[in-house]
Motif scaffolding. Structure first.
Motif, short mmCIF file in Angstrom:
data_model
loop_
_atom_site.label_atom_id
_atom_site.label_comp_id
_atom_site.label_asym_id
_atom_site.label_seq_id
_atom_site.Cartn_x
_atom_site.Cartn_y
_atom_site.Cartn_z
N VAL A 45 8.12 -2.10 8.91
CA VAL A 45 7.92 -2.81 8.41
C VAL A 45 9.48 -2.18 8.05
N THR A 46 9.39 -1.47 7.77
CA THR A 46 11.06 -0.93 7.18
C THR A 46 12.16 -1.22 8.34
N ARG A 47 11.80 -0.90 9.44
CA ARG A 47 12.20 -0.67 10.66
C ARG A 47 12.64 -2.34 10.91
N ASP A 48 12.25 -2.94 10.75
CA ASP A 48 11.76 -4.71 11.53
C ASP A 48 12.36 -5.26 10.24
N LEU A 49 13.10 -5.35 9.11
CA LEU A 49 13.42 -5.39 7.90
C LEU A 49 14.50 -6.49 7.50
N ASP A 50 15.17 -6.45 8.42
CA ASP A 50 16.89 -7.06 9.05
C ASP A 50 16.10 -8.03 9.71
N ASN A 71 9.22 -13.05 -3.14
CA ASN A 71 9.69 -13.95 -2.24
C ASN A 71 8.68 -13.29 -0.61
N VAL A 72 7.78 -13.87 0.00
CA VAL A 72 7.58 -14.10 0.90
C VAL A 72 8.21 -13.73 2.27
N LEU A 73 8.51 -12.98 2.83
CA LEU A 73 9.50 -12.49 4.11
C LEU A 73 8.33 -12.51 5.55
N PHE A 74 6.70 -11.97 5.09
CA PHE A 74 6.46 -11.92 6.31
C PHE A 74 4.93 -11.90 6.13
N ALA A 75 4.04 -12.27 7.03
CA ALA A 75 2.28 -12.30 6.40
C ALA A 75 1.94 -11.50 7.72
N THR A 76 0.68 -11.62 8.08
CA THR A 76 0.33 -11.51 8.99
C THR A 76 -0.59 -12.60 9.73
N GLY A 105 12.04 -4.34 -1.57
CA GLY A 105 11.16 -4.41 -1.21
C GLY A 105 9.62 -4.66 -1.56
N LYS A 106 8.04 -5.65 -1.18
CA LYS A 106 6.93 -4.75 -1.71
C LYS A 106 6.25 -4.78 -0.44
N LEU A 107 5.72 -3.99 0.24
CA LEU A 107 4.75 -3.83 1.61
C LEU A 107 2.93 -3.87 0.81
N ILE A 108 2.45 -5.63 0.82
CA ILE A 108 1.11 -5.21 0.11
C ILE A 108 -0.01 -5.65 1.31
N ILE A 109 -0.67 -4.53 0.92
CA ILE A 109 -1.99 -4.11 2.58
C ILE A 109 -3.02 -4.58 1.56
N TYR A 110 -3.58 -5.95 2.38
CA TYR A 110 -4.99 -6.24 2.20
C TYR A 110 -5.83 -5.48 2.13
N ASN A 111 -6.59 -4.44 1.28
CA ASN A 111 -8.04 -4.89 0.31
C ASN A 111 -9.45 -5.47 1.11
N ASP A 112 -10.28 -4.65 2.85
CA ASP A 112 -10.97 -5.82 3.14
C ASP A 112 -12.40 -5.18 2.54
N GLY A 113 -12.23 -4.51 1.68
CA GLY A 113 -13.76 -4.20 1.73
C GLY A 113 -14.77 -4.83 0.81
N ALA A 114 -13.99 -5.72 0.04
CA ALA A 114 -14.54 -6.94 -0.55
C ALA A 114 -15.55 -7.95 0.24
N ASP A 115 -14.44 -7.92 1.48
CA ASP A 115 -15.30 -9.05 2.30
C ASP A 115 -16.46 -8.00 3.33
N LYS A 116 -15.88 -6.84 3.79
CA LYS A 116 -17.24 -5.67 4.14
C LYS A 116 -18.67 -5.72 3.15
#
Length: 421
Positions: A45-50, A71-76, A105-116
């Motif tokens: 992400v840092t590498r492709d930030l621009d 503001n949201v710049l990208f979401a998987t 900026g901030k990188l928010i990595i989704y925690n999928d523990g609840a889904d599991k």
């Protein structure tokens, strides 16, 4: 299904359910994230930030990229938490994105523990539901087995015992050696057979007694009549008062003896007082069951009975139908036609066989005690069935009519609707 098979199946299912619960309780979904994957996501992400429009996620993680203003710049993918507050609530991993030592900026990595965890719960619920369904099916099958092999045979035995207690010994008890009552039902039917033999022997003894009484009565009446006749002649020609008185006394004693002998013929009627009949209001639908029970060889098509209330004693009415069908089996041995006719004050159950009937002159005596038709030669019986049936119907304020139909002997059982026939 044997009892041990049911217990084995129930125990196996119970063990499987307990095992599923233990596995669910012991299983802990993996909540921690792979550090290598997280580091790779940060670097890419840092590498492709621009130029995040062309950014490609090379990890199995889901994440959102925010600028310094939130503001949201990208979401998987869509549906991920796009704010810091929601990410904190979901226990997502929040990392700073820096460039030249500055946070950009901030990188928010989704925690999928609840889904599991939800998936684990769903799997456990599905597995337990399957086991419970199978367990329920096994219980239903075993309940059906219990009904067919224990409850139903037991009810049949109880009903059969009621018939025997009511004096019906002609209908055999169907035996099924496959159920646990097999040997027991065989013993019951042997008992019925022996009781029937004893009853026939008793009936024969009574018939012999009646014949003996008739012969003795005839033998006694003949000399008594002669004594009376001679005494009457002596009285007529006697001129002596004392002789006349003696002749009159002899004539009186002869009349007394004649009366006593005549009473011997009617003494057996007192036996009927032992057969109690207690009619009550009964739903007509029960009559069809009584007819089916009587037709134990299944030689008749039993029609539906019109809905009404009848005045009857079901035990005695069963004996009446039993006697009618048993006679048809013994003497005609054909199919039996059954019809029903409802009138204002009575319900008529009409049965007719295809045996050609009996001579017209024999019809009036068929309902008399110890009387049987000429077609009864070499056929066991005591000549009491129709006599008793007629008595029962009379006590129920109904009737029993016997006649020759177009095909055979026609018997009409008249059942009162209100007890006032």
């Amino acid at each position: 299904m044997k009892k041990r098979y049911f217990y084995a199946a129930a125990l196996s299912i119970l063990i499987a359910e307990i095992a599923a619960l233990i596995i669910f309780a012991a299983h802990t979904p993996e909540f921690s994230l792979n550090a290598v994957e997280v580091n790779e996501a940060v670097q890419s992400v840092t590498r492709d930030l621009d130029n995040l429009q062309s950014h490609v996620n090379a990890t199995p993680l889901d994440y959102v990229v925010l600028d310094s203003s939130g503001n949201v710049l990208f979401a998987t993918r869509a549906g991920l938490n796009e704010s810091i507050n929601n990410a904190v609530i979901n226990r997502d991993v929040i990392l700073d994105l820096t460039e030249d030592g500055k946070t950009v900026g901030k990188l928010i990595i989704y925690n999928d523990g609840a889904d599991k965890l939800r998936q684990s719960k769903l799997s456990t619920v599905i597995i337990l539901s399957v086991f419970i369904t199978v367990e329920g099916a096994v219980c239903i099958i075993y309940a059906a087995y219990m009904h067919m092999n224990i409850i139903k045979p037991f009810n049949k035995l109880r009903y059969f015992a009621g018939r025997v207690a009511g004096g019906n010994l002609d209908i055999p008890l169907e035996m099924d050696r496959q159920n646990i009552f097999g040997a027991f039902t065989e013993s019951f039917d042997i008992m019925r057979s022996e009781l029937k033999k004893a009853r026939l022997a008793e009936a024969k003894a009574n018939a012999d007694k009646k014949e003996l009484v008739a012969k003795l009565s005839h033998d006694i009446k003949t000399p008594v009549a002669s004594i009376k006749a001679v005494s009457e002649v002596g009285l007529a020609v006697s001129v002596n008062v004392k002789d006349s008185a003696n002749y009159e006394q002899i004539i009186g004693k002869a009349d007394q003896i004649n009366t006593l002998v005549t009473n011997l013929f009617t003494a057996t009627l007192e036996e009927l007082q032992q057969l109690t009949v207690t009619p009550s209001t009964v739903e007509s639908g029960k009559i069809k069951t009584l007819l089916k029970n009587a037709d134990y060889l299944n030689r008749a098509d039993i029609p539906d009975i019109p809905e009404c209330l009848v005045y009857a004693d079901t035990l005695r009415l069963q004996q009446v139908f039993d006697n009618i069908f048993a006679n048809s089996y013994k003497y005609a041995n054909t199919h039996i036609s059954v019809s029903v006719l409802k009138r204002n004050d009575s319900l008529h159950i009409i049965t007719e066989d295809y045996g050609g009937g009996v001579p017209a002159e024999e019809l009036p005596v068929l309902k008399e005690k110890f009387k049987r038709g000429s077609n009864s030669v070499n056929t066991e019986g005591a000549g009491l069935g129709l006599y008793i049936s007629d008595y029962f119907m009379s006590e129920m304020h109904g009737g029993l009519n016997i006649e020759n139909g177009s095909r055979g002997l026609k018997v009409t059982v008249i059942i009162s609707l209100n007890g006032n026939i």
